[in-house]
Design a protein around this motif. Structure first.
Motif: not given
Length: 340
Positions: A1-8, A45-55
């Motif tokens: 889940m490093k980057q948003p995955d839209f494959s589904d 700011e999205f990069h920081g939010w996505w880091q939280r999701i990865r954690q």
């Protein structure tokens, strides 16, 4: 889940595109649309939010419930078969708080209760008794925020629920919720950080379409209604919820400036006027199923949305007026059908 995955989403669009060719048209446009929507320069700011999701911890399975007032997930089991520890649950709370403010909900996720600004379950409870059966339906939720209603729709048996909202924060919140619900047994619910403008014309791919809390933000409400109709398949059902005022077919309020402290509010029609708009655009079986003046129990500040809310936007001497002197927020839900 490093980057948003839209494959589904891509896979489902390819699958349903056999029946609705315009989904293939949209699928070809999507990678470019999504790259722009989450562009780091536009939304640093999205990069920081996505880091939280990865954690957030990886959860293989969970005891989830999509039919309760709060979207609930508990008893999270990790891929190694171990339950979340007390320390991990504390970490979840901290990471979710980093995604504040939370507007629509509530959610109860692995021991963290997110008391959102809106009790969106109130609106859902007013709508559900009037809504056509959702089992097996393909549903589009336009302006669906972090996806609360999309999950409730899935809980009623929808085959595919797609939520779109251009806010990167809402997309991040949706991703966090989905991760904490676990992988196993989850229905097909996706979110795209896009507005309805991203959809190709004459998509005609969805059985049910929701636009709730969007119309009054549009400078051209009739164009918005036409876009909604274009995305529905013939015979599909529209769910429209918006701010209204009292009056006849010719009554529509255009605020001179702000309305309830919001600067992006344009047209507030009467129910009769809104019905006329829908009928002029070719919708059939238009009916109003609920009118409700928004209460400070339904929309309020909380520990998860600490800014001002409805009580701050009303006249302190008369709660039936906004602080600008307009009628206090009243919302109507209308249902309509696109003719076959």
């Amino acid at each position: 889940m490093k980057q948003p995955d839209f494959s589904d989403v891509y896979q489902l669009m390819a699958h349903y595109g056999r029946e609705h060719p315009q989904l293939h048209t949209w699928l070809a446009l999507l990678p470019g649309q999504l790259a722009e929507a989450l562009d780091r320069q536009r939304h640093p700011e999205f990069h920081g939010w996505w880091q939280r999701i990865r954690q957030l911890p990886e959860i293989e399975s969970a005891d989830f419930n999509l039919q309760t007032a709060a979207i609930t997930a508990d008893q999270g089991i990790q891929p190694d078969g171990q339950p979340l520890s007390a320390n991990q649950k504390k970490q979840v709370t901290g990471l979710l708080r980093n995604l504040m403010p939370w507007r629509k909900g509530p959610f109860d996720l692995q021991g963290t209760y997110i008391d959102t600004e809106w009790r969106s379950d109130y609106k859902w409870d007013r709508l559900l008794p009037h809504l056509g059966p959702l089992r097996g339906r393909r549903v589009l939720d336009v302006g669906g925020g972090s996806g609360y209603h999309a999950w409730r729709i899935a809980g009623e048996g929808a085959e595919w629920t797609l939520c779109i909202d251009p806010s990167p924060r809402f997309f991040a919140q949706f991703a966090a919720v989905k991760k904490l619900l676990g992988r196993e047994g989850l229905p097909q619910v996706q979110h795209l950080p896009l507005g309805i403008e991203a959809l190709p014309a004459d998509l005609e791919a969805f059985d049910t379409l929701l636009s709730m809390g969007v119309l009054y933000h549009r400078r051209s409400p009739l164009d918005h209604l036409a876009e909604l109709k274009s995305a529905l398949r013939p015979g599909g059902e529209l769910v429209l919820e918006t701010l209204v005022v009292d009056g006849d077919e010719q009554t529509c309020l255009l605020p001179r400036g702000r309305y309830a402290a919001m600067g992006n509010v344009w047209f507030l029609p009467s129910v009769a006027c809104l019905t006329l708009w829908l009928e002029r655009l070719g919708f059939a079986e238009v009916r109003c199923v609920d009118i409700n003046q928004t209460s400070t129990a339904e929309q309020r500040s909380t520990d998860w949305m600490t800014f001002q809310s409805l009580s701050d936007f009303l006249d302190p001497q008369d709660p039936n007026l906004t602080r600008e002197g307009y009628p206090a927020p009243k919302r109507a839900i209308l249902l309509a059908r696109k003719p076959e």
